[in-house]
Design a protein around this motif. Structure first.
Motif: not given
Length: 63
Positions: A15-32
């Motif tokens: 919302k403040g214009g930040e860009t987030y880029l992250t990596h996850c191993q499974n769907k549970q990590e994504v939803t968390k």
């Protein structure tokens, strides 16, 4: 020993214009990750990409 690879890539804009880029191993990590950062994100700008194994490109090329 095999190296750990990420299966999902999350690209989001805050919302403040930040860009987030992250990596996850499974769907549970994504939803968390999404629930932990939901108040900071613009949900319409959230993109989740599932990486495919490189051999799939050999057997199933893009048209």
């Amino acid at each position: 020993m095999g190296k750990a690879t990420s299966k999902y890539i999350i690209n989001a804009i805050g919302k403040g214009g930040e860009t987030y880029l992250t990596h996850c191993q499974n769907k549970q990590e994504v939803t968390k990750w999404i629930t932990d950062h939901q108040e900071k994100l613009i949900m319409n700008e959230l993109k989740i990409v599932k990486k495919k194994h490189p051999l799939f490109n050999l057997f199933y090329p893009k048209k």
